[in-house]
Scaffold this motif. Structure first.
Motif, mmCIF file in Angstrom:
data_model
loop_
_atom_site.group_PDB
_atom_site.id
_atom_site.type_symbol
_atom_site.label_atom_id
_atom_site.label_comp_id
_atom_site.label_asym_id
_atom_site.label_seq_id
_atom_site.Cartn_x
_atom_site.Cartn_y
_atom_site.Cartn_z
ATOM 1 N N UNK A 154 0.827 -1.204 0.000
ATOM 2 C CA UNK A 154 0.000 0.000 0.000
ATOM 3 C C UNK A 154 0.864 1.257 0.000
ATOM 4 N N UNK A 155 2.004 1.177 0.672
ATOM 5 C CA UNK A 155 2.884 2.341 0.761
ATOM 6 C C UNK A 155 3.595 2.612 -0.561
ATOM 7 N N UNK A 156 4.002 1.518 -1.235
ATOM 8 C CA UNK A 156 4.821 1.697 -2.429
ATOM 9 C C UNK A 156 4.013 1.927 -3.706
ATOM 10 N N UNK A 157 2.781 1.434 -3.734
ATOM 11 C CA UNK A 157 2.045 1.469 -5.009
ATOM 12 C C UNK A 157 1.817 2.876 -5.565
ATOM 13 N N UNK A 158 1.614 3.914 -4.718
ATOM 14 C CA UNK A 158 1.406 5.231 -5.340
ATOM 15 C C UNK A 158 2.648 5.745 -6.063
ATOM 16 N N UNK A 159 3.853 5.285 -5.688
ATOM 17 C CA UNK A 159 5.058 5.737 -6.391
ATOM 18 C C UNK A 159 5.001 5.275 -7.843
ATOM 19 N N UNK A 160 4.641 3.996 -8.026
ATOM 20 C CA UNK A 160 4.577 3.443 -9.383
ATOM 21 C C UNK A 160 3.550 4.215 -10.217
ATOM 22 N N UNK A 161 2.400 4.501 -9.609
ATOM 23 C CA UNK A 161 1.354 5.210 -10.341
ATOM 24 C C UNK A 161 1.785 6.643 -10.654
ATOM 25 N N UNK A 162 2.369 7.304 -9.674
ATOM 26 C CA UNK A 162 2.703 8.720 -9.834
ATOM 27 C C UNK A 162 3.765 8.950 -10.899
ATOM 28 N N UNK A 163 4.806 8.092 -10.895
ATOM 29 C CA UNK A 163 5.870 8.266 -11.876
ATOM 30 C C UNK A 163 5.338 8.041 -13.293
ATOM 31 N N UNK A 164 4.387 7.108 -13.416
ATOM 32 C CA UNK A 164 3.763 6.875 -14.717
ATOM 33 C C UNK A 164 2.949 8.087 -15.154
ATOM 34 N N UNK A 165 2.179 8.646 -14.235
ATOM 35 C CA UNK A 165 1.341 9.796 -14.572
ATOM 36 C C UNK A 165 2.160 10.984 -15.036
ATOM 37 N N UNK A 166 3.204 11.307 -14.302
ATOM 38 C CA UNK A 166 4.014 12.461 -14.660
ATOM 39 C C UNK A 166 4.721 12.274 -16.003
ATOM 40 N N UNK A 167 5.302 11.076 -16.204
ATOM 41 C CA UNK A 167 6.012 10.833 -17.464
ATOM 42 C C UNK A 167 5.044 10.822 -18.638
ATOM 43 N N UNK A 168 3.892 10.193 -18.446
ATOM 44 C CA UNK A 168 2.911 10.138 -19.522
ATOM 45 C C UNK A 168 2.424 11.518 -19.902
ATOM 46 N N UNK A 169 2.263 12.394 -18.900
ATOM 47 C CA UNK A 169 1.796 13.740 -19.206
ATOM 48 C C UNK A 169 2.829 14.546 -19.981
ATOM 49 N N UNK A 170 4.112 14.224 -19.800
ATOM 50 C CA UNK A 170 5.138 14.857 -20.633
ATOM 51 C C UNK A 170 4.923 14.464 -22.096
ATOM 52 N N UNK A 171 4.733 13.160 -22.314
ATOM 53 C CA UNK A 171 4.518 12.703 -23.691
ATOM 54 C C UNK A 171 3.267 13.344 -24.282
ATOM 55 N N UNK A 172 2.192 13.425 -23.481
ATOM 56 C CA UNK A 172 0.952 14.050 -23.958
ATOM 57 C C UNK A 172 1.210 15.487 -24.399
ATOM 58 N N UNK A 173 1.960 16.247 -23.581
ATOM 59 C CA UNK A 173 2.225 17.647 -23.906
ATOM 60 C C UNK A 173 2.958 17.750 -25.249
ATOM 61 N N UNK A 174 3.930 16.858 -25.473
ATOM 62 C CA UNK A 174 4.681 16.879 -26.732
ATOM 63 C C UNK A 174 3.801 16.514 -27.925
#
Lengths: 476, 476
Positions: free
Chosen positions: B343-363
C-alpha cells in the motif's frame, strides 16, 4: 496563375516524403544483397538524391524547416545534405533551437560558412549563438562595420528581452524633410525591408519624434513637411523590457512594427510583428512544456538517448516527491493493516486533488503570463478558487462518501471519505494558486514544474488527511 | 512628446485601480453608518464615478478590455458602467468571450445598441453572436447592403475556419489599371484600412491575379501598368480552411495580409495578421486548458458558482476514473493485508507513470497542433518515446527497487518495485501517444481532457502491474 495555400503544404511535402520512403526501401534491400545489387542501388540512390535536391529547391525555407522538424534523424540528415547552400542559412534561422543545434553539428565548416554568408544581420543574430566560434567570428568580420556593431550589441541583451528581439533595419528620416524628400529616399533604396509599415522620424540628435505611415507618402502632397503629417504618441519599447510584454502590447494595439528607444528616446532599432509573433508562440508552448517539467526536449523527433537524458532531472524530482508522499502512507501502515479499505480508497482522495489543483495551476500560469494577476486581485482569485473547491468538495465529496459507505457498509468510513475529499480539494485550490505565485515571486518562470510540485502537495496531503482522519475516527 | 510603452500600462492602470479601491472603502464604511454619512458617501461616490469615467476615456479600448478581464465582478461592472458609449463596442470586441457575455448581460438595451452602432462590420462580426436577437437584427439593418450581406456570409462559417476570421475590407483594383490610377484611387479614399500592406489585383470577373505591395506605389513610375509590377504566386486561403493552419502559414511566411478566394480564385475577402495572431494565441491557451479539462472557464475573475459548475463534468469523469483505479486495488486487498508495504509503495509506481505520460501528452498535443505528426513518422515517435521509457525505466526503476528493498529488507519486493516501475513507464509512453492520437482520429481536439484520461490509464495499470506482480511473487 497558381496560388500556394497552406492546405497544399502537405501536398507539396508529399512527393518528398515519398522519395525518402523509396530511398529507405532501397537501402534496406541493399543490406541483404550482393555487390551487384549494391551497385544498382547506388545508381538509384544518386537519382533519388538528385530528385530530392530539385524538390527542395522549389520549397520556401520555412517549409524546409517545417519538414526538418517532422523527420526522424536519418531522413532529416538526408534532407539537410540536399538543401542548397544559399537556402541553408534561412532554414537554420527558421527551425527551432534544438533541431538547429543538431543540423549545425553535422554540417561541414565550409558549407556552414557559405550558408551563414547568405544571411542578413537580423537572421544571423538568430543563429549566431549556435555556430562554432571560428565560423561565428569569420561571419562577423564579413559584416559591414555598422551591422557588426549592431549585432554585437543586440546579442548581449538577454534572450527574452526586447533588445534581443529587435532588428536594425528601421528606416529613419529627419523631421525637417518633406514628403518629396522621403519619396526620393525610398526610391533610391529601391526596396523596403519587410514589415515596413512606417518610417521613423528623428530630430538632429536621433531622438525619436514620430513616425510616418507608408500610406502617408501616398495620400499627402509631396510639398508637405514630414513633421506636419507624422503620427506622434507611438507605442515604443526600451531594450531591457520583457519581450513577452512587448508581444502582448503588439497584440493589444495591433502593431506591425514599433520603435525601440533608449532612456533618452534615441532610436535604437525596431520590433516587427513576425518576430514578436514567433516569440509569443514559443512562450505559450514553453509554458505548456514547463508545467510538465519538459524544459530541454523540444525536438519531437530527436535522438532517443538525448531525449531520455533531458528528462532525468524531473524524473529524479518526481521520484523524490513520490517517495516522500509514500512515506506519509508508511506512517499509517498500522491503520491500513487493521482496515485494508483505506489502501483502496486513499488514491481517490489524492487523484481528485491532483486533477483539480492542476486546473487551478493552468489558470494561474496563464493569468500571470497575460499580466492579469496582481496583488490587488490575488485575494479575490484565491477566495474564488477556494469557494469553488468548497462547493464542489461538499457536493462531490458527499457523493464519494455515500458510495464508499455503501461499498464497505461502514458509514463512518464514508464520513472520513467525504471530509477528506473536501479538505483535499481546498488544499489543491490553495496550492494551485500558491505554487505558481511563489515561483513568480522567486523570479522563476511560474510554469516551471508547477504540475510536479502541485501533485506532490495534493498526494502527500491527500494521504495525510485521509489516513489521519481514519486513524483518529476508525482505528481503535 | 510622450511615448506610451507596454511597461507603462501598469502605471496607467494604477490610478484606476486606486480609485476602485477607495470607492470600495467608502462603500464598506457606508454599510455600517447612519444616513448622513450615507449622503456624504454618495457625494464621494459620484466624484469617484466622474474621475473613473475621465480616466477610462484616456485609455485605448484594448487597455480597458485588459482591465475588465483582471477585475472581480463588482469592480468590473463599475468600470463597465463608466465606459463611454463610443468606446464600449470596441471594448466588447477585445475582451474574451466569457467576459463579453457577462458585460452584455448587464448592459441596458439602449446603451448596447448605441455601442454596437460605433462598430465597423468586422468588429461587429466578432460579437454579433453574443448580442440579444432584437439588438442584433437592428444593428444588421443599420448596415449598408454590401456590409450586411458580407457579415451574414462570414458568420455562417464555423468558428475555427478562415471564412469566419476573414474581413471584407480588402482594397481591390483592376489589372488593367496603371500605378497612377491606383494612386488616385487611394487618395480619394483618404485613408487605408489597418494592416493594408498590399492591394489585391483582379481581372474583369473578380478573379485574383496578383497583389500590388504598397511600396510598389512609391517605387515605380506612375506610368507603369499594375499587371507589370504586381506580385504573383501569393499565399492564398479558401474560406473552409482551418484557421489554425492559416495562422501557421502566416507565421511561416511572415505575412501581414493574405487573400481569401473561392474554389475558382474569386476574391472573397482577406485575412490580417492581427486577427490571425489573436486566434493562434487563443488556440494555444485553449490547448493548455483543455488538457486539464478546463473548457468553459476562461474568465479568471468570474463568479464562483459559474466556475464551480463549469468544472462538474470533469470532476465527475475524474471521480469515475479514480474510482475504477481504486477498484483495481480492491481486487488485491488480500495481498495488501498480508504485506502492508504494498500500500505504501504502489502510489510511487502510479505517480511516476502519470508524470512521465503527461510529458509525452504535452509533446504529442503540440506536435499535432503544428502538423508535425503524420502516419509516416508516428512509428518513429512511438519507438522513440518507448525507447526513452525503457532507458529511464531500467535506470530509475532499479534505483527505486534498491531503495525499496533496503527500507523493507526484502530483495524480492525490490525486484517487484523495479520491474513494475519500468513497465508502467512503458505504459505511460504508449498511452501518452495513443490518447491524443485517438482523440484526433475521432475528430475531437487531441488536447481535450487527455491529461485526465492519461492519469486514469497510468494509475490503473500502475496498481495492476505492481499489485499483480507482488501477488504472484511475494504472496503465498
Amino acid at each position: 496563375m497558381k496560388f500556394s495555400s497552406q492546405m497544399k503544404l502537405e501536398q507539396r511535402l508529399a512527393p518528398i516524403l515519398e522519395l525518402l520512403r523509396r530511398q529507405h526501401l532501397v537501402e534496406s534491400l541493399v543490406d541483404r544483397s550482393d555487390d551487384q545489387a549494391g551497385l544498382g542501388a547506388g545508381v538509384v540512390h544518386r537519382r533519388h538524391q538528385h530528385e530530392l535536391a530539385r524538390a527542395l529547391a522549389r520549397l520556401h525555407p520555412a517549409d524546409i524547416a517545417h519538414l526538418a522538424e517532422m523527420l526522424p534523424p536519418e531522413e532529416r540528415s538526408q534532407v539537410w545534405a540536399s538543401v542548397q547552400e544559399k537556402m541553408g542559412g534561412a532554414v537554420l534561422a527558421e527551425v527551432n533551437d534544438m533541431v538547429a543545434e543538431g543540423l549545425v553539428a553535422e554540417t561541414p565548416p565550409d558549407r556552414l560558412l557559405s550558408m551563414g554568408r547568405t544571411l542578413d544581420p537580423e537572421d544571423l543574430a538568430l543563429i549566431e549563438d549556435l555556430l562554432p566560434d571560428s565560423i561565428r567570428s569569420r561571419l562577423l568580420s564579413d559584416l559591414q562595420e555598422g551591422d557588426r556593431s549592431w549585432l554585437e550589441t543586440t546579442v548581449t541583451y538577454p534572450e527574452d528581452t526586447v533588445g534581443h528581439l529587435m532588428t536594425g533595419d528601421a528606416l529613419v528620416i529627419d523631421s525637417g524633410a518633406t514628403i518629396e524628400d522621403v519619396l526620393r529616399f525610398v526610391r533610391t533604396l529601391g526596396d523596403l525591408p519587410d514589415h515596413t509599415d512606417k518610417i521613423f522620424v528623428v530630430d538632429e540628435r536621433r531622438h525619436l519624434v514620430g513616425a510616418l505611415p507608408l500610406k502617408a507618402l501616398i495620400i499627402h502632397s509631396p510639398k508637405r513637411r514630414v513633421s506636419d503629417v507624422m503620427k506622434t504618441g507611438l507605442v515604443a519599447f526600451t531594450p531591457d523590457e520583457d519581450a513577452e510584454d512587448a508581444g502582448l502590447a503588439f497584440q493589444r494595439y495591433d502593431l506591425i512594427s514599433a520603435p525601440v528607444v533608449d532612456s533618452r528616446d534615441r532610436l535604437l532599432g525596431r520590433l516587427t510583428v513576425d518576430l514578436v509573433m514567433d516569440f509569443l508562440q514559443e512562450q505559450a508552448e514553453e509554458d505548456a512544456y514547463l508545467r510538465e517539467g519538459l524544459s530541454g526536449d523540444t525536438d519531437l523527433f530527436g535522438p532517443v538517448y538525448a531525449g531520455a537524458r533531458s528528462r532525468w532531472m524531473w524524473l529524479a524530482l518526481n521520484l523524490m516527491t513520490a517517495f516522500v508522499a509514500s512515506r506519509v502512507i508508511g506512517v499509517f501502515e498500522g491503520s491500513i493493516q487493521q482496515l485494508v479499505a483505506l489502501a483502496t480508497l486513499m488514491p481517490i482522495v489524492a487523484s481528485i486533488g491532483g486533477n483539480t489543483g492542476n486546473q487551478t495551476v493552468a489558470l494561474v500560469v496563464r493569468g500571470l503570463a497575460l499580466d492579469q494577476i496582481n496583488s490587488g486581485n490575488l485575494n479575490y482569485l484565491a477566495l474564488k478558487e477556494l469557494g469553488i473547491a468548497l462547493i464542489n468538495g461538499l457536493l462531490w465529496g458527499s457523493l464519494m462518501g455515500v458510495i464508499a459507505s455503501l461499498i464497505y457498509s461502514d458509514s463512518q468510513l464514508g464520513l472520513v471519505m467525504a471530509t477528506s475529499t473536501m479538505l483535499n480539494l481546498l488544499v489543491a485550490a490553495g496550492a494551485g494558486i500558491a505554487v505558481p505565485i511563489i515561483m513568480e515571486r522567486l523570479g522563476r518562470d511560474p510554469a516551471l514544474g508547477s504540475s510536479v510540485v502541485l501533485t506532490f502537495v495534493t498526494d502527500s496531503m491527500g494521504f495525510l488527511i485521509f489516513l489521519g482522519l481514519a486513524t483518529m475516527l476508525l482505528i481503535h
